[in-house]
Write an enzyme that holds these catalytic residues in place. Structure first.
Site, PDB file in Angstrom:
ATOM      1  N   GLU A   1      70.803  48.184  27.125  1.00 53.20           N
ATOM      2  CA  GLU A   1      70.145  47.184  27.965  1.00 53.20           C
ATOM      3  C   GLU A   1      70.828  47.084  29.332  1.00 53.20           C
ATOM      4  OE1 GLU A   1      70.281  43.174  26.542  1.00 53.20           O
ATOM      5  OE2 GLU A   1      68.509  42.594  27.685  1.00 53.20           O
TER       6      GLU A   1
ATOM      7  N   ARG B   1      55.746  45.048  21.128  1.00 50.69           N
ATOM      8  CA  ARG B   1      57.053  44.383  21.260  1.00 50.69           C
ATOM      9  C   ARG B   1      57.270  43.937  22.705  1.00 50.69           C
ATOM     10  NH1 ARG B   1      61.670  44.252  24.222  1.00 50.69           N
ATOM     11  NH2 ARG B   1      61.872  46.517  24.205  1.00 50.69           N
TER      12      ARG B   1
HETATM   13  C1  LIG Z   1      65.241  44.535  26.839  1.00 53.90           C
HETATM   14  C2  LIG Z   1      64.542  43.405  26.192  1.00 53.90           C
HETATM   15  O1  LIG Z   1      63.420  43.151  26.447  1.00 53.90           O
HETATM   16  S1  LIG Z   1      65.397  42.520  25.103  1.00 53.90           S
HETATM   17  C3  LIG Z   1      64.275  41.640  24.191  1.00 53.90           C
HETATM   18  C4  LIG Z   1      64.860  41.343  22.897  1.00 53.90           C
HETATM   19  N1  LIG Z   1      63.945  40.620  22.099  1.00 53.90           N
HETATM   20  C5  LIG Z   1      63.942  39.299  22.078  1.00 53.90           C
HETATM   21  O2  LIG Z   1      64.735  38.582  22.711  1.00 53.90           O
HETATM   22  C6  LIG Z   1      62.924  38.716  21.159  1.00 53.90           C
HETATM   23  C7  LIG Z   1      62.716  37.278  21.361  1.00 53.90           C
HETATM   24  N2  LIG Z   1      63.950  36.567  21.069  1.00 53.90           N
HETATM   25  C8  LIG Z   1      64.046  35.630  20.121  1.00 53.90           C
HETATM   26  O3  LIG Z   1      63.103  35.294  19.417  1.00 53.90           O
HETATM   27  C9  LIG Z   1      65.380  34.978  19.988  1.00 53.90           C
HETATM   28  O4  LIG Z   1      66.049  35.135  21.224  1.00 53.90           O
HETATM   29  C10 LIG Z   1      66.238  35.567  18.833  1.00 53.90           C
HETATM   30  C11 LIG Z   1      65.577  35.238  17.519  1.00 53.90           C
HETATM   31  C12 LIG Z   1      66.378  37.071  18.938  1.00 53.90           C
HETATM   32  C13 LIG Z   1      67.641  34.961  18.861  1.00 53.90           C
HETATM   33  O5  LIG Z   1      67.473  33.588  18.967  1.00 53.90           O
HETATM   34  P1  LIG Z   1      68.719  32.539  19.064  1.00 53.90           P
HETATM   35  O6  LIG Z   1      69.647  32.796  17.961  1.00 53.90           O
HETATM   36  O7  LIG Z   1      68.087  31.200  19.198  1.00 53.90           O
HETATM   37  O8  LIG Z   1      69.512  32.901  20.379  1.00 53.90           O
HETATM   38  P2  LIG Z   1      69.012  32.986  21.879  1.00 53.90           P
HETATM   39  O9  LIG Z   1      67.566  33.156  21.992  1.00 53.90           O
HETATM   40  O10 LIG Z   1      69.590  31.883  22.650  1.00 53.90           O
HETATM   41  O11 LIG Z   1      69.671  34.374  22.222  1.00 53.90           O
HETATM   42  C14 LIG Z   1      70.896  34.506  22.825  1.00 53.90           C
HETATM   43  C15 LIG Z   1      71.998  34.985  21.898  1.00 53.90           C
HETATM   44  O12 LIG Z   1      71.816  36.379  21.638  1.00 53.90           O
HETATM   45  C16 LIG Z   1      73.030  37.057  22.024  1.00 53.90           C
HETATM   46  N3  LIG Z   1      72.693  38.412  22.376  1.00 53.90           N
HETATM   47  C17 LIG Z   1      72.215  38.886  23.527  1.00 53.90           C
HETATM   48  N4  LIG Z   1      72.058  40.213  23.425  1.00 53.90           N
HETATM   49  C18 LIG Z   1      72.429  40.567  22.188  1.00 53.90           C
HETATM   50  C19 LIG Z   1      72.487  41.785  21.515  1.00 53.90           C
HETATM   51  N5  LIG Z   1      72.123  42.911  22.091  1.00 53.90           N
HETATM   52  N6  LIG Z   1      72.926  41.786  20.236  1.00 53.90           N
HETATM   53  C20 LIG Z   1      73.300  40.645  19.647  1.00 53.90           C
HETATM   54  N7  LIG Z   1      73.263  39.452  20.231  1.00 53.90           N
HETATM   55  C21 LIG Z   1      72.826  39.422  21.502  1.00 53.90           C
HETATM   56  C22 LIG Z   1      73.549  36.219  23.148  1.00 53.90           C
HETATM   57  O13 LIG Z   1      74.898  36.487  23.414  1.00 53.90           O
HETATM   58  C23 LIG Z   1      73.318  34.820  22.602  1.00 53.90           C
HETATM   59  O14 LIG Z   1      74.301  34.548  21.630  1.00 53.90           O
HETATM   60  P3  LIG Z   1      75.150  33.148  21.641  1.00 53.90           P
HETATM   61  O15 LIG Z   1      74.101  32.118  21.389  1.00 53.90           O
HETATM   62  O16 LIG Z   1      76.087  33.337  20.515  1.00 53.90           O
HETATM   63  O17 LIG Z   1      75.787  33.045  22.963  1.00 53.90           O
END
Ligand SMILES: CC(=O)SCCNC(=O)CCNC(=O)[C@H](O)C(C)(C)COP(=O)(O)OP(=O)(O)OC[C@H]1O[C@@H](n2cnc3c(N)ncnc32)[C@H](O)[C@@H]1OP(=O)(O)O
Length: 505
Positions: free
Chosen positions: A144, A14
Site C-alpha cells: 500500500e 472490492r
Molecule cells: C488500498 C486500499 O484501498 S485499502 C482498503 C482496505 N479495505 C478496507 O479498509 C475495507 C473497509 N474497512 C473496514 O471495514 C474496517 O476498516 C476494518 C473492518 C477493516 C477494520 O475496522 P476497525 O477495526 O474498526 O479499524 P479502522 O477502520 O479504524 O482501521 C484502522 C486500523 O487498521 C490498522 N491498519 C491499517 N492498515 C493495516 C494493515 N495493512 N494491516 C493491519 N492493520 C492495518 C490501523 O493501524 C488501525 O489500527 P489501530 O486501530 O490499532 O490503530
C-alpha cells in the site's frame, strides 16, 4: 512480434465498492462475479475486504461456493490485513483460497499508521504468509502507498522487496494508492523493480486522481508488469481506479505485444449492469461505455461518414456491442437527418428534407434535445403544415395561471388579414384560450367545432424531453376530424393543434 499475456484482475467488487455511497448486495456480487469471469473473461476478481461485515462474509461465501463448483476458486481473491491471521480465518470460513494481503509499501504509512519498524512489519507478514501456506491459501501481497514509497522511501521499498521475493508469495501488487504517479514515473519505478526481480510477478494498480490512470497503465505494461487491477466504469475510492473498458481498448489497439483474454463485446453490458446495481451513473462522454461516445453530432461528420467513412477511427462501436448514432440538433445538417431517416426506413424529397432540417435547427436553438424517435412526429408536423394554406394565424397570446384566480388568456389572432383581440377566463389555460377564441368567432357569427377528444403523448420510445404531441378531435355537424400540434410545451402544442383546426374547418 512476440506477445506476452497479462492478467486482468477486476476489483469492482472490492475497490469499486469503495466508491462513496456504493454497496452491492450479496446477490448482485454473485451475479457480477459470474458475468466478469464467465462472460467478460477477466482472469481474476477481488470480491471483498476481509472482516468488513456479515453481509460481505455471506457475499464471499456465495461466490466461493459457485466458483468452486465451476473450477474458478483460484480466481477469487479477498483483501486481508496483517492481523495475526484474523482476516485469514474470516476468508477461510467464507471458502476463499487466495488472499491479497495489505501491507505497507511506504515508510511513511508504516511508521505513522502501523507504528512499526520495518523489521517488525516483515516479521508479522512472514507469520501471516506462513499461516496461509499451511492452510493451503495462496498469498498475493499489496504494498500500500507503494508509489509514494518509491518517491520518498525507496530504500525501504527495496529492502522490503528483497525480503518479500524470498517468501512463498505468488504475486506482488503495486498500487498507486493515492493516484499520484505520472506516466514517466510509473515506467521508471516499475522498470527498476522488474529489472531487479525478473522472476517475480508484479501487478500494477492505478488510481485516477489526475485522470492519468490509463496512461499509467500503458506505461506499466511497457515496463513489463504482469497484471493489472481495473474496475468497471472506473469505480473506486475518490476519483476511482483505472477503467476496465478503456484499458482493454487501449491494449487491443495500441499494445499489440500484450495479449489479454477480456471479451470486448461484453464490456458495455457489464458496464450498464454495474451502473444499474450501484446507481453510479456513467458520464455520457465516458470512453467506450458513455451514451454519447459513438454519436456524431456535426453534420459535416455525418456527411464524411457517407462519403468514405472519413470520420471513423478504430474504435468502432460494434466491437463493444454498440451502434453509431447521429444526433439531431442545431448542428445536425441534412446528412445527420438522412442517417436517421435511413434507420427509420423513411425517405423525403429535397424540399421536405430542407424543411425538416430547419425545424430541427429551430428546436436545437431552443436548447431542446431531439432524438431519432421524435423524427416521424416532426416530419408529420412539418409536412402537415405544408398541405394547408394558412389563412388564420394565432399572432400572440398571454396565458395566466395563478393560485386563487381562474386561468385567463389574452389572445391576438389574424383571420383573412383582419386582426382581432379578445380575453377570457377558463378552467385551465387551454380552456381560457378556447373561450377567447370562441368570443372572436362569435363576433363573426361563426360557431367553432366542438372539441370531443384531447390526448397528449410524448413520441413513443423517445428518450428526450424535447417534444410532446397534442392530438385533438373536433366535431362539426358535417364531420369529425383530428389535428395535431407538436411543441416542447404541452399547452403550446394544444394551441398549435387548434390553429390547424382553424385553418381546416
Ligand atoms: C488500498 C486500499 O484501498 S485499502 C482498503 C482496505 N479495505 C478496507 O479498509 C475495507 C473497509 N474497512 C473496514 O471495514 C474496517 O476498516 C476494518 C473492518 C477493516 C477494520 O475496522 P476497525 O477495526 O474498526 O479499524 P479502522 O477502520 O479504524 O482501521 C484502522 C486500523 O487498521 C490498522 N491498519 C491499517 N492498515 C493495516 C494493515 N495493512 N494491516 C493491519 N492493520 C492495518 C490501523 O493501524 C488501525 O489500527 P489501530 O486501530 O490499532 O490503530
Amino acid at each position: 512480434m512476440s506477445q506476452r499475456t497479462v492478467e486482468i484482475m477486476d476489483t469492482t467488487l472490492r475497490d469499486g465498492e469503495q466508491t462513496s455511497g456504493v454497496s452491492f448486495s450479496s446477490s448482485e456480487k454473485l451475479t457480477l462475479a459470474k458475468l466478469l469471469l464467465e462472460e467478460l473473461k477477466v482472469d481474476r476478481i477481488e470480491v471483498a475486504s476481509a472482516r468488513v461485515s456479515d453481509g460481505e462474509f455471506n457475499a464471499v461465501k456465495n461466490i466461493t461456493e459457485w466458483a468452486d463448483s465451476e473450477g474458478y476458486l483460484d480466481k477469487v481473491e479477498v483483501l486481508t490485513f496483517v492481523d495475526k491471521g484474523v482476516s485469514l480465518e474470516w476468508m477461510e470460513q467464507a471458502g476463499a483460497k487466495v488472499q491479497n494481503l495489505l501491507t505497507k509499501g511506504s515508510l511513511n504509512h508504516l511508521t505513522h499508521q502501523l507504528k512499526k519498524t520495518p523489521e517488525q512489519h516483515f516479521k508479522d507478514i512472514a507469520a501471516v504468509v506462513s499461516l496461509a501456506t499451511d492452510k493451503g491459501i495462496t498469498t498475493n501481497v499489496y504494498l500500500e502507498d507503494w508509489s509514494n514509497g518509491m518517491r520518498n522511501s525507496p530504500d525501504y521499498v527495496f529492502e522490503y522487496l528483497d525480503f518479500l521475493t524470498q517468501q512463498p508469495v505468488k504475486r506482488i501488487l503495486l498500487p498507486d494508492t493515492l493516484g499520484v504517479l505520472t506516466h514517466d514515473e510509473t515506467f521508471e519505478f516499475l522498470n527498476k523493480i522488474i529489472t531487479r526481480y525478473p522472476n517475480n510477478h508484479f501487478d500494477f494498480h492505478g488510481h485516477n486522481d489526475y485522470d492519468l490512470s490509463v496512461a499509467n497503465v500503458m506505461e506499466a505494461l511497457k515496463a513489463g508488469c504482469h497484471g493489472l487491477h481495473l474496475t468497471v466504469n472506473g469505480m473506486g475510492e475518490r476519483a476511482g481506479n483505472a477503467p476496465l473498458a478503456s484499458v482493454v481498448a487501449v491494449i487491443n489497439d495500441f499494445l499489440p505485444q500484450i495479449n489479454i483474454g477480456v471479451k470486448e463485446s461484453s464490456l458495455y453490458k457489464v458496464s450498464k449492469l454495474v451502473s444499474t446495481f450501484t446507481g453510479f451513473g456513467i458520464p455520457d462522454n465516458k470512453p467506450i461505455v458513455g451514451d454519447n461516445v459513438f454519436t456524431q453530432t456535426a453534420g459535416i461528420h455525418a456527411d464524411g461518414d457517407n462519403k468514405k467513412n472519413l470520420y471513423f477511427n478504430n474504435l468502432l462501436p460494434e466491437r463493444f456491442g454498440r451502434k453509431r448514432k447521429y444526433a439531431l440538433g442545431k448542428t445536425s445538417g441534412k446528412a445527420n437527418i438522412q442517417k436517421n431517416l435511413q434507420e427509420l426506413g423513411l425517405t423525403l424529397n429535397d424540399e421536405e428534407l430542407k424543411k425538416v432540417t430547419e425545424r430541427i435547427i429551430e428546436l436545437g436553438d431552443k436548447k431542446e434535445r431531439v432524438t431519432k424517435d421524435d423524427l416521424p412526429f416532426i416530419i408529420s408536423d412539418v409536412l402537415d403544415s405544408e398541405l394547408h394554406q394558412q389563412r388564420v394565424f394565432v399572432k400572440s397570446y398571454v396565458l395566466t395561471h395563478s393560485k386563487g384566480l381562474k386561468p385567463s388568456t389574452t389572445l391576438s389572432i389574424e383571420i383573412d388579414g383582419k386582426e382581432y383581440e379578445e380575453n377570457a377566463q377558463g378552467d385551465g389555460q387551454f380552456d381560457a384560450f378556447i373561450n377567447a377564441l370562441r368570443k372572436v368567432y362569435r363576433k363573426e357569427k361563426i360557431e367553432l367545432p366542438k372539441l370531443v377528444d384531447y390526448a397528449v403523448r410524448i413520441p413513443p420510445g423517445s428518450s428526450s424531453d424535447a417534444l410532446c404531441e397534442t392530438i385533438i378531435t373536433w366535431q362539426t355537424p358535417e364531420k369529425d376530424f383530428t389535428t395535431r400540434g407538436l411543441d416542447s410545451d404541452q399547452t403550446v402544442s394544444a394551441i398549435k393543434a387548434t390553429e390547424k383546426m382553424l385553418n381546416l374547418f
